[in-house]
Design a protein around this motif. Sequence first.
Motif, PDB file in Angstrom:
ATOM      1  N   TYR A 303       0.753  -1.365   0.096  1.00  0.00           N
ATOM      2  CA  TYR A 303       0.024  -0.111  -0.111  1.00  0.00           C
ATOM      3  C   TYR A 303       0.829   1.140  -0.090  1.00  0.00           C
ATOM      4  O   TYR A 303       0.730   1.852   0.951  1.00  0.00           O
ATOM      5  N   PRO A 304       1.653   1.348  -1.181  1.00  0.00           N
ATOM      6  CA  PRO A 304       2.457   2.635  -0.877  1.00  0.00           C
ATOM      7  C   PRO A 304       1.744   3.892  -0.965  1.00  0.00           C
ATOM      8  O   PRO A 304       2.370   4.785  -0.232  1.00  0.00           O
ATOM      9  N   ALA A 305       0.796   4.060  -1.702  1.00  0.00           N
ATOM     10  CA  ALA A 305       0.202   5.527  -1.759  1.00  0.00           C
ATOM     11  C   ALA A 305      -0.573   5.805  -0.291  1.00  0.00           C
ATOM     12  O   ALA A 305      -0.248   6.645   0.232  1.00  0.00           O
ATOM     13  N   TRP A 306      -1.088   4.885  -0.057  1.00  0.00           N
ATOM     14  CA  TRP A 306      -1.697   4.809   1.623  1.00  0.00           C
ATOM     15  C   TRP A 306      -0.688   4.985   2.563  1.00  0.00           C
ATOM     16  O   TRP A 306      -0.656   5.954   3.629  1.00  0.00           O
ATOM     17  N   GLN A 307       0.574   4.611   2.442  1.00  0.00           N
ATOM     18  CA  GLN A 307       1.574   4.602   3.428  1.00  0.00           C
ATOM     19  C   GLN A 307       2.058   6.018   3.341  1.00  0.00           C
ATOM     20  O   GLN A 307       2.375   6.662   4.233  1.00  0.00           O
ATOM     21  N   ALA A 308       2.448   6.436   2.193  1.00  0.00           N
ATOM     22  CA  ALA A 308       2.820   7.886   1.956  1.00  0.00           C
ATOM     23  C   ALA A 308       1.993   8.951   2.477  1.00  0.00           C
ATOM     24  O   ALA A 308       2.257   9.908   3.236  1.00  0.00           O
ATOM     25  N   GLU A 309       0.665   8.882   2.401  1.00  0.00           N
ATOM     26  CA  GLU A 309      -0.383   9.730   2.857  1.00  0.00           C
ATOM     27  C   GLU A 309      -0.431   9.704   4.320  1.00  0.00           C
ATOM     28  O   GLU A 309      -0.653  10.798   4.862  1.00  0.00           O
ATOM     29  N   ALA A 310      -0.254   8.504   4.973  1.00  0.00           N
ATOM     30  CA  ALA A 310      -0.292   8.457   6.159  1.00  0.00           C
ATOM     31  C   ALA A 310       0.931   8.941   6.834  1.00  0.00           C
ATOM     32  O   ALA A 310       0.842   9.613   7.950  1.00  0.00           O
ATOM     33  N   ALA A 311       2.132   8.842   6.012  1.00  0.00           N
ATOM     34  CA  ALA A 311       3.418   9.302   6.690  1.00  0.00           C
ATOM     35  C   ALA A 311       3.215  10.836   6.775  1.00  0.00           C
ATOM     36  O   ALA A 311       3.730  11.520   7.816  1.00  0.00           O
ATOM     37  N   LEU A 312       2.789  11.283   5.826  1.00  0.00           N
ATOM     38  CA  LEU A 312       2.655  12.807   5.684  1.00  0.00           C
ATOM     39  C   LEU A 312       1.586  13.626   6.731  1.00  0.00           C
ATOM     40  O   LEU A 312       2.214  14.316   7.341  1.00  0.00           O
ATOM     41  N   ALA A 313       0.819  12.839   6.934  1.00  0.00           N
ATOM     42  CA  ALA A 313      -0.427  13.250   7.903  1.00  0.00           C
ATOM     43  C   ALA A 313       0.250  12.936   9.390  1.00  0.00           C
ATOM     44  O   ALA A 313      -0.057  13.876  10.138  1.00  0.00           O
ATOM     45  N   ALA A 314       1.032  11.937   9.400  1.00  0.00           N
ATOM     46  CA  ALA A 314       1.576  11.718  10.807  1.00  0.00           C
ATOM     47  C   ALA A 314       2.590  12.626  11.156  1.00  0.00           C
ATOM     48  O   ALA A 314       2.695  13.495  12.300  1.00  0.00           O
ATOM     49  N   THR A 315       3.405  13.189  10.055  1.00  0.00           N
ATOM     50  CA  THR A 315       4.589  14.033  10.454  1.00  0.00           C
ATOM     51  C   THR A 315       3.828  15.703  10.753  1.00  0.00           C
ATOM     52  O   THR A 315       4.027  16.146  11.707  1.00  0.00           O
ATOM     53  N   ALA A 316       2.754  15.847  10.090  1.00  0.00           N
ATOM     54  CA  ALA A 316       2.099  17.175  10.180  1.00  0.00           C
ATOM     55  C   ALA A 316       1.296  17.142  11.639  1.00  0.00           C
ATOM     56  O   ALA A 316       1.371  18.241  12.230  1.00  0.00           O
ATOM     57  N   ARG A 317       0.455  15.887  11.879  1.00  0.00           N
ATOM     58  CA  ARG A 317       0.099  15.820  13.238  1.00  0.00           C
ATOM     59  C   ARG A 317       1.104  16.042  14.350  1.00  0.00           C
ATOM     60  O   ARG A 317       1.078  16.710  15.471  1.00  0.00           O
ATOM     61  N   GLN A 318       2.466  15.365  14.339  1.00  0.00           N
ATOM     62  CA  GLN A 318       3.355  15.543  15.066  1.00  0.00           C
ATOM     63  C   GLN A 318       4.133  16.756  15.415  1.00  0.00           C
ATOM     64  O   GLN A 318       4.310  17.381  16.256  1.00  0.00           O
ATOM     65  N   GLY A 419       4.044   7.262  15.719  1.00  0.00           N
ATOM     66  CA  GLY A 419       2.720   7.671  15.862  1.00  0.00           C
ATOM     67  C   GLY A 419       2.914   9.170  16.639  1.00  0.00           C
ATOM     68  O   GLY A 419       3.565   9.376  17.539  1.00  0.00           O
ATOM     69  N   PRO A 420       2.078  10.139  16.336  1.00  0.00           N
ATOM     70  CA  PRO A 420       2.160  11.456  16.859  1.00  0.00           C
ATOM     71  C   PRO A 420       1.842  11.616  18.278  1.00  0.00           C
ATOM     72  O   PRO A 420       1.003  10.937  18.845  1.00  0.00           O
ATOM     73  N   HIS A 421       2.514  11.905  19.253  1.00  0.00           N
ATOM     74  CA  HIS A 421       2.483  12.042  20.534  1.00  0.00           C
ATOM     75  C   HIS A 421       3.072  13.484  21.053  1.00  0.00           C
ATOM     76  O   HIS A 421       4.100  13.931  20.516  1.00  0.00           O
ATOM     77  N   ASP A 422       2.386  14.037  21.734  1.00  0.00           N
ATOM     78  CA  ASP A 422       2.759  15.319  22.510  1.00  0.00           C
ATOM     79  C   ASP A 422       4.093  15.583  23.222  1.00  0.00           C
ATOM     80  O   ASP A 422       4.981  16.379  22.985  1.00  0.00           O
ATOM     81  N   ARG A 423       4.410  14.363  23.575  1.00  0.00           N
ATOM     82  CA  ARG A 423       5.760  14.155  24.275  1.00  0.00           C
ATOM     83  C   ARG A 423       6.875  14.485  23.449  1.00  0.00           C
ATOM     84  O   ARG A 423       7.769  14.974  23.641  1.00  0.00           O
ATOM     85  N   TYR A 424       6.809  13.843  22.182  1.00  0.00           N
ATOM     86  CA  TYR A 424       7.738  14.007  21.327  1.00  0.00           C
ATOM     87  C   TYR A 424       7.905  15.471  20.688  1.00  0.00           C
ATOM     88  O   TYR A 424       9.149  15.570  20.526  1.00  0.00           O
ATOM     89  N   GLY A 425       7.033  15.962  20.504  1.00  0.00           N
ATOM     90  CA  GLY A 425       7.281  17.552  20.230  1.00  0.00           C
ATOM     91  C   GLY A 425       7.666  18.217  21.239  1.00  0.00           C
ATOM     92  O   GLY A 425       8.718  19.201  21.091  1.00  0.00           O
ATOM     93  N   ALA A 426       7.375  18.136  22.455  1.00  0.00           N
ATOM     94  CA  ALA A 426       7.462  19.048  23.668  1.00  0.00           C
ATOM     95  C   ALA A 426       8.984  18.922  24.085  1.00  0.00           C
ATOM     96  O   ALA A 426       9.687  19.879  24.507  1.00  0.00           O
ATOM     97  N   ARG A 427       9.560  17.885  23.903  1.00  0.00           N
ATOM     98  CA  ARG A 427      10.764  17.436  24.423  1.00  0.00           C
ATOM     99  C   ARG A 427      11.759  18.472  23.372  1.00  0.00           C
ATOM    100  O   ARG A 427      13.131  18.494  23.614  1.00  0.00           O
ATOM    101  N   ILE A 428      11.556  18.897  22.077  1.00  0.00           N
ATOM    102  CA  ILE A 428      12.612  19.407  21.298  1.00  0.00           C
ATOM    103  C   ILE A 428      12.356  20.795  20.890  1.00  0.00           C
ATOM    104  O   ILE A 428      12.914  21.687  20.624  1.00  0.00           O
TER     105      ILE A 428
END
Length: 455
Positions: A303-318, A419-428
Amino acid sequence: MINTQILRARLTDTRSVWAATIAIPLLLLAPAFWNGYPLLQWDTGGYLARWYEGYLVPSRSTVFGIYLHVGEDSSFWLNLGIQALATLWILQLTLRVLDLARPARLVAISLALIATTALPWIASMLLTDIFAGLSVLALFVLVMCGAKISTLEKWILFVFTAFSAATHSATLAVLLGLCCVGWAVRPWLGRPIPFAGLALGSLTIVAGAAMLLAANFALSGQLAWTPGGYGVAFGRMLQDGIVTQYLRDHCASQNLKLCPYRDELPPTADDFLWGHSMFDTLGRFQGLNDEMGFIAVRALAEYPAWQAEAALAATARQLSSVATGEGSSGWLPHTYGIIERYIPAQAARMHAARQQRWRLDFTAVNRIHVPVAFASMVLVVMLFSRGLWQRRRDDITLLAGTVTLALLGNAAICGVISGPHDRYGARIVWIATFVVLLAAAKALSARDADELGAP
Protein backbone atom coordinates in the motif's frame (compact mmCIF):
# COMPACT_ATOMS: atom_id res chain seq x y z
CA MET A 1 39.87 55.85 39.15
CA ILE A 2 39.48 53.99 35.85
CA ASN A 3 41.18 50.92 37.31
CA THR A 4 38.76 50.98 40.25
CA GLN A 5 35.76 51.12 37.87
CA ILE A 6 37.14 48.22 35.83
CA LEU A 7 37.72 46.20 39.00
CA ARG A 8 34.18 46.87 40.21
CA ALA A 9 32.76 45.90 36.82
CA ARG A 10 34.71 42.64 36.84
CA LEU A 11 33.61 41.93 40.40
CA THR A 12 29.99 42.54 39.42
CA ASP A 13 30.33 40.22 36.42
CA THR A 14 31.88 37.52 38.62
CA ARG A 15 29.03 37.78 41.10
CA SER A 16 26.51 37.65 38.24
CA VAL A 17 28.16 34.52 36.84
CA TRP A 18 28.04 32.78 40.22
CA ALA A 19 24.43 33.89 40.77
CA ALA A 20 23.45 32.52 37.37
CA THR A 21 25.35 29.28 37.97
CA ILE A 22 23.40 28.67 41.16
CA ALA A 23 19.99 30.15 40.32
CA ILE A 24 19.39 28.72 36.83
CA PRO A 25 19.90 25.02 37.71
CA LEU A 26 17.70 25.44 40.80
CA LEU A 27 14.94 27.01 38.71
CA LEU A 28 15.29 24.32 36.06
CA LEU A 29 14.60 21.76 38.77
CA ALA A 30 11.79 23.74 40.41
CA PRO A 31 9.10 21.22 39.29
CA ALA A 32 11.01 18.37 40.94
CA PHE A 33 11.55 20.37 44.15
CA TRP A 34 7.85 21.23 44.22
CA ASN A 35 6.99 17.59 43.62
CA GLY A 36 9.30 16.36 46.38
CA TYR A 37 10.78 13.68 44.12
CA PRO A 38 12.07 13.55 40.53
CA LEU A 39 9.20 13.53 38.04
CA LEU A 40 8.31 10.14 36.57
CA GLN A 41 6.71 9.10 33.29
CA TRP A 42 5.11 6.02 31.76
CA ASP A 43 8.43 4.91 30.26
CA THR A 44 10.68 5.59 33.27
CA GLY A 45 10.24 2.14 34.77
CA GLY A 46 11.34 0.39 31.58
CA TYR A 47 14.65 2.24 31.63
CA LEU A 48 15.18 1.72 35.38
CA ALA A 49 14.68 -2.02 35.07
CA ARG A 50 17.36 -2.53 32.44
CA TRP A 51 20.14 -2.76 35.03
CA TYR A 52 18.29 -5.41 37.04
CA GLU A 53 16.51 -7.58 34.49
CA GLY A 54 19.43 -8.46 32.22
CA TYR A 55 17.54 -8.57 28.93
CA LEU A 56 16.69 -6.11 26.17
CA VAL A 57 13.29 -4.44 25.97
CA PRO A 58 11.89 -2.65 22.90
CA SER A 59 12.70 1.06 22.79
CA ARG A 60 14.38 1.11 26.23
CA SER A 61 18.02 2.14 26.01
CA THR A 62 20.40 0.27 28.31
CA VAL A 63 22.73 3.30 28.21
CA PHE A 64 20.06 5.46 29.80
CA GLY A 65 19.23 2.65 32.20
CA ILE A 66 22.85 2.57 33.42
CA TYR A 67 22.81 6.38 33.72
CA LEU A 68 19.75 6.18 35.98
CA HIS A 69 21.29 3.38 38.05
CA VAL A 70 24.29 5.60 38.83
CA GLY A 71 21.96 8.08 40.54
CA GLU A 72 19.82 5.64 42.51
CA ASP A 73 21.59 6.14 45.84
CA SER A 74 20.83 9.86 45.66
CA SER A 75 17.13 9.20 44.95
CA PHE A 76 18.04 10.27 41.38
CA TRP A 77 18.80 13.86 42.40
CA LEU A 78 22.29 13.27 41.00
CA ASN A 79 20.72 12.63 37.59
CA LEU A 80 18.63 15.78 37.79
CA GLY A 81 21.69 17.77 38.85
CA ILE A 82 23.59 16.50 35.81
CA GLN A 83 20.67 17.39 33.55
CA ALA A 84 20.32 20.89 34.95
CA LEU A 85 24.05 21.65 34.82
CA ALA A 86 24.33 20.23 31.29
CA THR A 87 21.46 22.48 30.24
CA LEU A 88 23.08 25.56 31.77
CA TRP A 89 26.44 24.71 30.19
CA ILE A 90 25.08 24.21 26.68
CA LEU A 91 22.90 27.32 26.86
CA GLN A 92 25.83 29.51 27.91
CA LEU A 93 28.17 27.81 25.43
CA THR A 94 25.75 28.54 22.58
CA LEU A 95 25.52 32.18 23.67
CA ARG A 96 29.31 32.38 23.84
CA VAL A 97 30.00 31.04 20.35
CA LEU A 98 27.40 33.49 19.00
CA ASP A 99 29.21 36.38 20.76
CA LEU A 100 26.26 36.96 23.10
CA ALA A 101 27.88 35.82 26.34
CA ARG A 102 26.79 38.11 29.17
CA PRO A 103 25.52 36.89 32.54
CA ALA A 104 22.45 39.15 32.42
CA ARG A 105 21.58 37.91 28.94
CA LEU A 106 22.00 34.27 29.97
CA VAL A 107 19.75 34.80 32.97
CA ALA A 108 17.08 36.61 30.94
CA ILE A 109 16.98 33.95 28.21
CA SER A 110 17.02 31.11 30.73
CA LEU A 111 14.16 32.65 32.71
CA ALA A 112 12.15 33.08 29.50
CA LEU A 113 12.68 29.41 28.61
CA ILE A 114 11.81 28.28 32.13
CA ALA A 115 8.61 30.34 32.15
CA THR A 116 7.32 29.57 28.65
CA THR A 117 8.56 26.13 27.56
CA ALA A 118 8.69 22.51 28.71
CA LEU A 119 12.40 22.82 29.53
CA PRO A 120 12.15 22.76 33.38
CA TRP A 121 9.66 19.90 33.28
CA ILE A 122 11.83 17.65 31.11
CA ALA A 123 14.96 18.65 33.06
CA SER A 124 13.15 17.55 36.23
CA MET A 125 12.07 14.20 34.80
CA LEU A 126 13.76 10.79 34.78
CA LEU A 127 13.50 10.36 31.02
CA THR A 128 15.65 10.68 27.92
CA ASP A 129 13.76 13.74 26.67
CA ILE A 130 16.10 16.42 28.00
CA PHE A 131 18.89 15.09 25.79
CA ALA A 132 16.87 15.38 22.55
CA GLY A 133 17.03 19.18 22.33
CA LEU A 134 20.36 19.64 24.09
CA SER A 135 22.08 17.24 21.67
CA VAL A 136 20.97 19.30 18.66
CA LEU A 137 22.54 22.42 20.18
CA ALA A 138 25.64 20.46 21.19
CA LEU A 139 26.05 19.07 17.66
CA PHE A 140 25.69 22.56 16.16
CA VAL A 141 28.39 24.01 18.41
CA LEU A 142 30.68 21.03 17.82
CA VAL A 143 30.32 21.11 14.02
CA MET A 144 29.95 24.80 13.24
CA CYS A 145 31.83 26.54 16.04
CA GLY A 146 34.67 24.21 16.96
CA ALA A 147 37.24 26.96 16.45
CA LYS A 148 35.58 29.05 19.18
CA ILE A 149 35.78 26.48 21.96
CA SER A 150 38.65 24.80 23.77
CA THR A 151 39.86 21.28 23.06
CA LEU A 152 38.49 20.10 26.42
CA GLU A 153 35.07 21.60 25.67
CA LYS A 154 35.13 19.98 22.26
CA TRP A 155 35.68 16.51 23.69
CA ILE A 156 33.10 16.97 26.43
CA LEU A 157 30.61 17.97 23.74
CA PHE A 158 31.62 14.91 21.73
CA VAL A 159 30.97 12.54 24.64
CA PHE A 160 27.73 14.33 25.56
CA THR A 161 26.37 14.14 22.01
CA ALA A 162 27.35 10.48 21.66
CA PHE A 163 25.68 9.68 24.99
CA SER A 164 22.55 11.58 23.96
CA ALA A 165 22.39 9.62 20.70
CA ALA A 166 22.64 6.37 22.66
CA THR A 167 19.74 7.25 24.99
CA HIS A 168 17.02 7.09 22.32
CA SER A 169 16.86 5.83 18.74
CA ALA A 170 14.86 8.86 17.60
CA THR A 171 17.51 11.22 18.98
CA LEU A 172 20.21 9.24 17.19
CA ALA A 173 18.20 9.36 13.96
CA VAL A 174 17.69 13.14 14.17
CA LEU A 175 21.41 13.74 14.76
CA LEU A 176 22.31 11.35 11.94
CA GLY A 177 19.92 13.18 9.62
CA LEU A 178 21.47 16.54 10.48
CA CYS A 179 24.96 15.19 9.72
CA CYS A 180 23.76 13.72 6.41
CA VAL A 181 22.24 17.05 5.41
CA GLY A 182 25.50 18.75 6.41
CA TRP A 183 27.51 16.51 4.09
CA ALA A 184 24.97 16.99 1.29
CA VAL A 185 24.98 20.81 1.39
CA ARG A 186 28.64 21.32 2.23
CA PRO A 187 29.77 21.48 -1.44
CA TRP A 188 27.50 24.50 -1.90
CA LEU A 189 28.05 26.19 1.47
CA GLY A 190 31.75 25.38 1.82
CA ARG A 191 33.53 27.24 4.59
CA PRO A 192 30.53 27.79 6.94
CA ILE A 193 30.51 24.02 7.53
CA PRO A 194 34.07 23.06 8.49
CA PHE A 195 35.14 19.62 7.27
CA ALA A 196 36.83 18.75 10.56
CA GLY A 197 33.79 19.80 12.58
CA LEU A 198 31.37 17.83 10.42
CA ALA A 199 33.61 14.76 10.55
CA LEU A 200 33.81 15.02 14.34
CA GLY A 201 30.06 15.51 14.61
CA SER A 202 29.45 12.45 12.42
CA LEU A 203 31.74 10.39 14.61
CA THR A 204 29.50 11.13 17.60
CA ILE A 205 26.81 9.02 15.91
CA VAL A 206 29.27 6.15 15.48
CA ALA A 207 30.38 6.51 19.09
CA GLY A 208 26.77 6.61 20.31
CA ALA A 209 25.92 3.45 18.38
CA ALA A 210 29.02 1.70 19.77
CA MET A 211 28.11 2.86 23.28
CA LEU A 212 24.62 1.37 22.95
CA LEU A 213 25.88 -1.94 21.54
CA ALA A 214 28.46 -2.21 24.32
CA ALA A 215 25.86 -1.50 27.03
CA ASN A 216 23.45 -4.02 25.50
CA PHE A 217 26.18 -6.66 25.50
CA ALA A 218 27.27 -5.83 29.05
CA LEU A 219 23.76 -6.11 30.49
CA SER A 220 22.24 -8.85 28.33
CA GLY A 221 25.12 -10.76 26.77
CA GLN A 222 23.73 -9.92 23.32
CA LEU A 223 25.68 -7.83 20.84
CA ALA A 224 22.47 -6.46 19.37
CA TRP A 225 20.61 -3.25 18.76
CA THR A 226 17.76 -2.30 21.08
CA PRO A 227 14.72 -4.17 19.71
CA GLY A 228 11.28 -2.84 18.93
CA GLY A 229 11.57 -1.00 15.63
CA TYR A 230 9.14 -3.24 13.76
CA GLY A 231 6.72 -3.34 16.66
CA VAL A 232 6.55 0.43 16.93
CA ALA A 233 6.11 0.85 13.16
CA PHE A 234 3.45 -1.87 13.20
CA GLY A 235 1.60 0.06 15.90
CA ARG A 236 1.50 3.20 13.78
CA MET A 237 0.17 1.21 10.77
CA LEU A 238 -2.45 -0.39 13.00
CA GLN A 239 -3.55 3.04 14.16
CA ASP A 240 -3.91 4.18 10.53
CA GLY A 241 -6.05 1.15 9.64
CA ILE A 242 -3.40 -0.37 7.37
CA VAL A 243 -2.90 -3.51 9.46
CA THR A 244 -6.62 -4.26 9.56
CA GLN A 245 -6.83 -3.93 5.79
CA TYR A 246 -3.79 -6.16 5.28
CA LEU A 247 -5.31 -8.88 7.47
CA ARG A 248 -8.62 -8.71 5.64
CA ASP A 249 -6.84 -8.98 2.31
CA HIS A 250 -4.51 -11.87 3.26
CA CYS A 251 -5.89 -13.97 6.09
CA ALA A 252 -7.54 -16.30 3.57
CA SER A 253 -4.10 -17.25 2.22
CA GLN A 254 -1.70 -16.55 5.12
CA ASN A 255 -1.75 -18.27 8.51
CA LEU A 256 -1.17 -15.29 10.81
CA LYS A 257 -1.69 -15.23 14.58
CA LEU A 258 -3.62 -11.96 14.36
CA CYS A 259 -6.14 -13.21 11.78
CA PRO A 260 -8.76 -14.29 14.34
CA TYR A 261 -8.61 -10.76 15.81
CA ARG A 262 -8.67 -8.77 12.56
CA ASP A 263 -12.03 -7.20 13.36
CA GLU A 264 -11.24 -6.60 17.04
CA LEU A 265 -7.94 -4.67 16.88
CA PRO A 266 -7.71 -1.68 19.25
CA PRO A 267 -7.98 1.79 17.69
CA THR A 268 -4.56 3.03 18.81
CA ALA A 269 -1.01 1.69 19.00
CA ASP A 270 -0.85 2.48 22.72
CA ASP A 271 -3.98 0.42 23.37
CA PHE A 272 -2.54 -2.49 21.39
CA LEU A 273 1.03 -2.47 22.77
CA TRP A 274 0.52 -1.28 26.33
CA GLY A 275 -3.14 -1.96 27.08
CA HIS A 276 -4.75 -5.31 27.81
CA SER A 277 -5.19 -6.51 24.25
CA MET A 278 -4.64 -9.64 22.17
CA PHE A 279 -0.99 -8.55 22.10
CA ASP A 280 -0.67 -9.94 25.64
CA THR A 281 -2.58 -13.11 24.73
CA LEU A 282 -0.25 -13.81 21.80
CA GLY A 283 2.99 -13.43 23.78
CA ARG A 284 3.74 -9.71 23.40
CA PHE A 285 7.00 -8.90 21.59
CA GLN A 286 8.46 -12.36 22.07
CA GLY A 287 5.46 -14.02 20.50
CA LEU A 288 4.51 -11.44 17.87
CA ASN A 289 7.67 -9.57 16.89
CA ASP A 290 8.38 -11.65 13.78
CA GLU A 291 4.78 -11.43 12.60
CA MET A 292 4.60 -7.68 13.20
CA GLY A 293 7.79 -7.25 11.20
CA PHE A 294 6.42 -9.42 8.40
CA ILE A 295 3.16 -7.45 8.21
CA ALA A 296 4.91 -4.06 8.46
CA VAL A 297 7.29 -4.83 5.58
CA ARG A 298 4.61 -6.41 3.36
CA ALA A 299 2.10 -3.63 4.05
CA LEU A 300 4.73 -1.02 3.20
CA ALA A 301 5.23 -2.62 -0.22
CA GLU A 302 1.56 -3.37 -0.85
CA TYR A 303 0.00 0.00 0.00
CA PRO A 304 2.66 2.58 -0.97
CA ALA A 305 0.25 5.45 -1.68
CA TRP A 306 -1.66 4.87 1.54
CA GLN A 307 1.60 4.64 3.49
CA ALA A 308 2.90 7.90 1.97
CA GLU A 309 -0.34 9.71 2.74
CA ALA A 310 -0.37 8.35 6.30
CA ALA A 311 3.28 9.33 6.77
CA LEU A 312 2.66 12.92 5.67
CA ALA A 313 -0.40 13.16 7.88
CA ALA A 314 1.51 11.71 10.85
CA THR A 315 4.38 14.16 10.33
CA ALA A 316 1.96 17.09 10.22
CA ARG A 317 0.15 15.89 13.34
CA GLN A 318 3.46 15.43 15.15
CA LEU A 319 4.50 18.99 14.31
CA SER A 320 1.32 20.22 15.97
CA SER A 321 1.64 17.91 19.00
CA VAL A 322 3.71 19.96 21.43
CA ALA A 323 1.85 20.02 24.75
CA THR A 324 3.86 19.52 27.93
CA GLY A 325 3.33 16.64 30.34
CA GLU A 326 2.07 13.70 28.28
CA GLY A 327 2.41 10.43 30.16
CA SER A 328 3.43 12.03 33.45
CA SER A 329 0.12 12.88 35.10
CA GLY A 330 -2.16 10.20 36.44
CA TRP A 331 -1.45 6.60 37.32
CA LEU A 332 1.95 5.13 36.34
CA PRO A 333 1.62 1.52 37.55
CA HIS A 334 4.58 0.01 35.68
CA THR A 335 7.03 2.65 36.87
CA TYR A 336 5.69 2.42 40.43
CA GLY A 337 6.05 -1.34 40.33
CA ILE A 338 9.65 -1.23 39.09
CA ILE A 339 10.70 1.17 41.86
CA GLU A 340 8.87 -0.87 44.51
CA ARG A 341 10.46 -4.10 43.27
CA TYR A 342 14.06 -3.03 42.68
CA ILE A 343 14.50 0.12 44.81
CA PRO A 344 12.08 -0.46 47.71
CA ALA A 345 13.87 2.03 49.97
CA GLN A 346 12.56 4.82 47.74
CA ALA A 347 8.97 3.63 47.49
CA ALA A 348 7.73 5.74 50.40
CA ARG A 349 9.31 8.95 49.05
CA MET A 350 7.97 8.22 45.59
CA HIS A 351 4.41 7.67 46.79
CA ALA A 352 4.56 10.78 48.97
CA ALA A 353 5.33 13.02 45.98
CA ARG A 354 2.64 15.33 44.65
CA GLN A 355 2.71 13.63 41.25
CA GLN A 356 1.68 10.31 42.79
CA ARG A 357 -1.15 12.05 44.65
CA TRP A 358 -2.66 13.26 41.36
CA ARG A 359 -1.62 16.89 41.91
CA LEU A 360 0.16 17.31 38.59
CA ASP A 361 -2.08 19.08 36.07
CA PHE A 362 -0.65 20.67 32.92
CA THR A 363 -3.82 22.44 31.75
CA ALA A 364 -2.75 25.90 32.88
CA VAL A 365 0.88 25.32 31.89
CA ASN A 366 -0.09 24.43 28.34
CA ARG A 367 -2.11 27.60 27.92
CA ILE A 368 1.33 29.23 27.76
CA HIS A 369 3.54 26.46 26.40
CA VAL A 370 1.49 25.48 23.35
CA PRO A 371 1.04 29.00 21.85
CA VAL A 372 4.71 29.80 22.54
CA ALA A 373 5.75 26.55 20.84
CA PHE A 374 3.66 27.26 17.73
CA ALA A 375 4.87 30.86 17.51
CA SER A 376 8.49 29.76 17.98
CA MET A 377 8.26 27.19 15.19
CA VAL A 378 6.84 29.76 12.80
CA LEU A 379 9.44 32.37 13.75
CA VAL A 380 12.43 30.00 13.50
CA VAL A 381 11.30 28.95 10.00
CA MET A 382 10.96 32.65 9.10
CA LEU A 383 14.48 33.34 10.39
CA PHE A 384 15.87 30.52 8.29
CA SER A 385 13.84 31.48 5.23
CA ARG A 386 14.92 35.11 5.45
CA GLY A 387 18.54 34.04 5.69
CA LEU A 388 18.16 31.84 2.61
CA TRP A 389 16.41 34.62 0.68
CA GLN A 390 19.12 37.13 1.56
CA ARG A 391 21.85 34.50 1.00
CA ARG A 392 23.20 35.06 4.47
CA ARG A 393 25.41 32.49 6.17
CA ASP A 394 25.63 34.04 9.62
CA ASP A 395 25.48 31.94 12.78
CA ILE A 396 21.82 32.72 13.55
CA THR A 397 20.71 31.64 10.07
CA LEU A 398 22.72 28.42 10.30
CA LEU A 399 21.39 27.67 13.78
CA ALA A 400 17.81 28.44 12.69
CA GLY A 401 18.31 26.09 9.74
CA THR A 402 19.68 23.36 12.01
CA VAL A 403 16.74 23.66 14.39
CA THR A 404 14.20 23.78 11.54
CA LEU A 405 15.63 20.56 10.11
CA ALA A 406 15.73 18.97 13.57
CA LEU A 407 12.05 19.80 14.15
CA LEU A 408 11.07 18.38 10.76
CA GLY A 409 13.24 15.30 11.22
CA ASN A 410 11.90 14.68 14.70
CA ALA A 411 8.30 15.01 13.47
CA ALA A 412 8.90 12.65 10.55
CA ILE A 413 10.78 10.01 12.57
CA CYS A 414 8.49 10.02 15.60
CA GLY A 415 5.23 10.64 13.74
CA VAL A 416 5.78 8.07 11.00
CA ILE A 417 7.35 5.30 13.10
CA SER A 418 5.75 5.70 16.54
CA GLY A 419 2.73 7.82 15.76
CA PRO A 420 2.20 11.44 16.88
CA HIS A 421 2.58 12.16 20.60
CA ASP A 422 2.78 15.48 22.45
CA ARG A 423 5.79 14.23 24.38
CA TYR A 424 7.90 13.87 21.21
CA GLY A 425 7.20 17.46 20.20
CA ALA A 426 7.52 19.10 23.62
CA ARG A 427 10.95 17.60 24.25
CA ILE A 428 12.55 19.40 21.29
CA VAL A 429 10.40 22.41 20.38
CA TRP A 430 11.89 24.51 23.19
CA ILE A 431 15.09 24.90 21.15
CA ALA A 432 13.06 26.87 18.58
CA THR A 433 12.10 29.30 21.35
CA PHE A 434 15.77 29.49 22.33
CA VAL A 435 16.80 30.40 18.77
CA VAL A 436 14.13 33.11 18.58
CA LEU A 437 15.40 34.60 21.84
CA LEU A 438 18.99 34.45 20.54
CA ALA A 439 17.97 36.23 17.34
CA ALA A 440 16.24 38.95 19.37
CA ALA A 441 19.33 39.33 21.58
CA LYS A 442 21.55 39.52 18.50
CA ALA A 443 19.36 42.21 16.96
CA LEU A 444 19.34 44.26 20.18
CA SER A 445 23.10 43.90 20.50
CA ALA A 446 23.61 45.11 16.92
CA ARG A 447 21.28 48.06 17.51
CA ASP A 448 23.14 49.06 20.68
CA ALA A 449 26.44 48.86 18.81
CA ASP A 450 25.08 51.08 16.05
CA GLU A 451 23.85 53.62 18.56
CA LEU A 452 27.21 53.69 20.34
CA GLY A 453 28.99 54.15 17.02
CA ALA A 454 26.66 56.90 15.80
CA PRO A 455 28.12 60.42 15.78
